[in-house]
Design a protein around this motif. Structure first.
Motif, PDB file in Angstrom:
ATOM      1  N   ARG A 166       6.443  11.603  18.733  1.00 34.16           N
ATOM      2  CA  ARG A 166       5.771  10.322  18.507  1.00 34.16           C
ATOM      3  C   ARG A 166       5.204  10.236  17.096  1.00 34.16           C
ATOM      4  NH1 ARG A 166       2.760  10.352  24.246  1.00 34.16           N
ATOM      5  NH2 ARG A 166       4.503   9.576  25.496  1.00 34.16           N
ATOM      6  N   VAL A 167       4.627  11.334  16.626  1.00 31.16           N
ATOM      7  CA  VAL A 167       4.084  11.362  15.268  1.00 31.16           C
ATOM      8  C   VAL A 167       5.216  11.188  14.253  1.00 31.16           C
ATOM      9  CG1 VAL A 167       3.018  12.882  13.539  1.00 31.16           C
ATOM     10  CG2 VAL A 167       2.033  12.699  15.819  1.00 31.16           C
ATOM     11  N   ALA A 168       6.327  11.884  14.488  1.00 32.93           N
ATOM     12  CA  ALA A 168       7.477  11.762  13.587  1.00 32.93           C
ATOM     13  C   ALA A 168       8.026  10.340  13.595  1.00 32.93           C
ATOM     14  CB  ALA A 168       8.567  12.748  13.993  1.00 32.93           C
ATOM     15  N   MET A 169       8.084   9.739  14.775  1.00 32.53           N
ATOM     16  CA  MET A 169       8.590   8.365  14.885  1.00 32.53           C
ATOM     17  C   MET A 169       7.657   7.394  14.167  1.00 32.53           C
ATOM     18  SD  MET A 169      11.037   6.516  16.094  1.00 32.53           S
ATOM     19  CE  MET A 169      11.828   7.344  17.438  1.00 32.53           C
ATOM     20  N   ALA A 170       6.344   7.598  14.312  1.00 37.29           N
ATOM     21  CA  ALA A 170       5.380   6.721  13.642  1.00 37.29           C
ATOM     22  C   ALA A 170       5.505   6.847  12.121  1.00 37.29           C
ATOM     23  CB  ALA A 170       3.957   7.068  14.080  1.00 37.29           C
ATOM     24  N   ALA A 171       5.691   8.072  11.622  1.00 35.53           N
ATOM     25  CA  ALA A 171       5.852   8.277  10.179  1.00 35.53           C
ATOM     26  C   ALA A 171       7.128   7.600   9.687  1.00 35.53           C
ATOM     27  CB  ALA A 171       5.892   9.767   9.863  1.00 35.53           C
TER      28      ALA A 171
ATOM     29  N   GLU B 268       9.809   3.097   6.878  1.00 37.40           N
ATOM     30  CA  GLU B 268      10.733   1.952   6.953  1.00 37.40           C
ATOM     31  C   GLU B 268      10.025   0.657   6.561  1.00 37.40           C
ATOM     32  OE1 GLU B 268      12.475   1.536  10.796  1.00 37.40           O
ATOM     33  OE2 GLU B 268      13.893   3.165  10.491  1.00 37.40           O
ATOM     34  N   LYS B 269       8.808   0.487   7.102  1.00 37.61           N
ATOM     35  CA  LYS B 269       8.042  -0.723   6.814  1.00 37.61           C
ATOM     36  C   LYS B 269       7.738  -0.825   5.321  1.00 37.61           C
ATOM     37  CE  LYS B 269       4.764  -3.149   9.596  1.00 37.61           C
ATOM     38  NZ  LYS B 269       3.681  -3.053  10.549  1.00 37.61           N
ATOM     39  N   GLU B 270       7.354   0.299   4.728  1.00 34.12           N
ATOM     40  CA  GLU B 270       7.042   0.319   3.299  1.00 34.12           C
ATOM     41  C   GLU B 270       8.282  -0.020   2.469  1.00 34.12           C
ATOM     42  OE1 GLU B 270       5.789   3.551  -0.114  1.00 34.12           O
ATOM     43  OE2 GLU B 270       5.460   4.052   1.997  1.00 34.12           O
ATOM     44  N   MET B 271       9.411   0.555   2.853  1.00 34.20           N
ATOM     45  CA  MET B 271      10.657   0.299   2.127  1.00 34.20           C
ATOM     46  C   MET B 271      11.060  -1.173   2.245  1.00 34.20           C
ATOM     47  SD  MET B 271      12.705   3.761   3.133  1.00 34.20           S
ATOM     48  CE  MET B 271      14.248   3.409   2.331  1.00 34.20           C
ATOM     49  N   LYS B 272      10.909  -1.740   3.449  1.00 34.48           N
ATOM     50  CA  LYS B 272      11.237  -3.156   3.649  1.00 34.48           C
ATOM     51  C   LYS B 272      10.315  -4.040   2.812  1.00 34.48           C
ATOM     52  CE  LYS B 272      13.275  -3.078   8.240  1.00 34.48           C
ATOM     53  NZ  LYS B 272      13.127  -3.473   9.645  1.00 34.48           N
ATOM     54  N   HIS B 273       9.034  -3.664   2.759  1.00 35.73           N
ATOM     55  CA  HIS B 273       8.058  -4.425   1.978  1.00 35.73           C
ATOM     56  C   HIS B 273       8.438  -4.401   0.493  1.00 35.73           C
ATOM     57  CE1 HIS B 273       4.219  -6.227   1.021  1.00 35.73           C
ATOM     58  NE2 HIS B 273       3.984  -5.252   0.148  1.00 35.73           N
ATOM     59  N   ASP B 274       8.793  -3.207  -0.013  1.00 33.26           N
ATOM     60  CA  ASP B 274       9.189  -3.082  -1.414  1.00 33.26           C
ATOM     61  C   ASP B 274      10.436  -3.921  -1.705  1.00 33.26           C
ATOM     62  OD1 ASP B 274       7.093  -1.372  -1.769  1.00 33.26           O
ATOM     63  OD2 ASP B 274       8.303   0.466  -1.761  1.00 33.26           O
ATOM     64  N   LYS B 275      11.374  -3.866  -0.780  1.00 32.89           N
ATOM     65  CA  LYS B 275      12.620  -4.622  -0.962  1.00 32.89           C
ATOM     66  C   LYS B 275      12.335  -6.124  -0.985  1.00 32.89           C
ATOM     67  CE  LYS B 275      17.326  -4.664   0.850  1.00 32.89           C
ATOM     68  NZ  LYS B 275      18.198  -4.195   1.920  1.00 32.89           N
ATOM     69  N   GLU B 276      11.459  -6.569  -0.093  1.00 32.53           N
ATOM     70  CA  GLU B 276      11.111  -7.990  -0.041  1.00 32.53           C
ATOM     71  C   GLU B 276      10.373  -8.415  -1.309  1.00 32.53           C
ATOM     72  OE1 GLU B 276      10.863 -11.848   1.290  1.00 32.53           O
ATOM     73  OE2 GLU B 276      12.123 -10.211   2.007  1.00 32.53           O
ATOM     74  N   GLU B 277       9.497  -7.549  -1.822  1.00 33.68           N
ATOM     75  CA  GLU B 277       8.795  -7.850  -3.073  1.00 33.68           C
ATOM     76  C   GLU B 277       9.781  -8.009  -4.229  1.00 33.68           C
ATOM     77  OE1 GLU B 277       5.904  -4.827  -3.821  1.00 33.68           O
ATOM     78  OE2 GLU B 277       4.300  -5.951  -2.852  1.00 33.68           O
ATOM     79  N   ASP B 278      10.765  -7.109  -4.301  1.00 34.46           N
ATOM     80  CA  ASP B 278      11.776  -7.209  -5.356  1.00 34.46           C
ATOM     81  C   ASP B 278      12.543  -8.520  -5.235  1.00 34.46           C
ATOM     82  OD1 ASP B 278      11.062  -4.781  -6.365  1.00 34.46           O
ATOM     83  OD2 ASP B 278      12.711  -3.667  -5.429  1.00 34.46           O
ATOM     84  N   ARG B 279      12.892  -8.877  -4.011  1.00 33.29           N
ATOM     85  CA  ARG B 279      13.640 -10.105  -3.786  1.00 33.29           C
ATOM     86  C   ARG B 279      12.819 -11.322  -4.204  1.00 33.29           C
ATOM     87  NH1 ARG B 279      14.939 -14.187  -0.443  1.00 33.29           N
ATOM     88  NH2 ARG B 279      13.110 -13.929   0.859  1.00 33.29           N
ATOM     89  N   GLN B 280      11.536 -11.329  -3.815  1.00 32.48           N
ATOM     90  CA  GLN B 280      10.656 -12.442  -4.180  1.00 32.48           C
ATOM     91  C   GLN B 280      10.485 -12.540  -5.700  1.00 32.48           C
ATOM     92  OE1 GLN B 280       9.425 -14.884  -2.429  1.00 32.48           O
ATOM     93  NE2 GLN B 280      10.255 -14.125  -0.505  1.00 32.48           N
TER      94      GLN B 280
END
Length: 117
Positions: free
Chosen positions: A49-54, A59-71
């Motif tokens: 569970r800890v590994a899955m949460a990490a 993943e969330k951070e990477m998606k956020h960075d990708k969305e920021e670049d796109r914006q």
């Protein structure tokens, strides 16, 4: 002597069991149902569970960075288009008016933009 017996036992186990009753020889032989065999310990579950949460956080951070670049790219395109439209508008005005008057209008509009924003 025990090595010979264990060797023959292994050979006997590897031999085919014969024809399957239902005729589906391509299926793997069934194993006995053991309901407790798939259970994991509490420590393993918590670790997974800890590994899955990490992983989810990464993943969330990477998606956020990708969305920021796109914006950022989208905003750059919008700014470029707006500047082009404004430049074309001033060129159109310059055809009708004197150059110095167009320059005065530009300065006046920039002041108004700064005041309004």
């Amino acid at each position: 002597m025990s090595a010979v017996v264990s060797g023959t036992a292994a050979k006997a186990q590897k031999q085919p069991q014969g024809m399957r009753e239902n005729g589906k020889q391509w299926h793997a032989p069934r194993k006995a149902f053991r309901p407790g065999s798939g259970l994991t310990s509490f420590e393993k579950r918590t670790q997974s569970r800890v590994a899955m949460a990490a992983m989810k956080a990464k993943e969330k951070e990477m998606k956020h960075d990708k969305e920021e670049d796109r914006q950022r790219r989208v905003q750059a395109i919008k700014d470029k288009r707006a500047a082009k439209e404004e430049r074309e508008r001033y060129e159109k005005l310059a055809e009708k008016m004197h150059k110095k008057r167009v320059e005065r209008l530009k300065r006046k509009e920039k002041r108004n933009k700064l005041l309004n924003s």
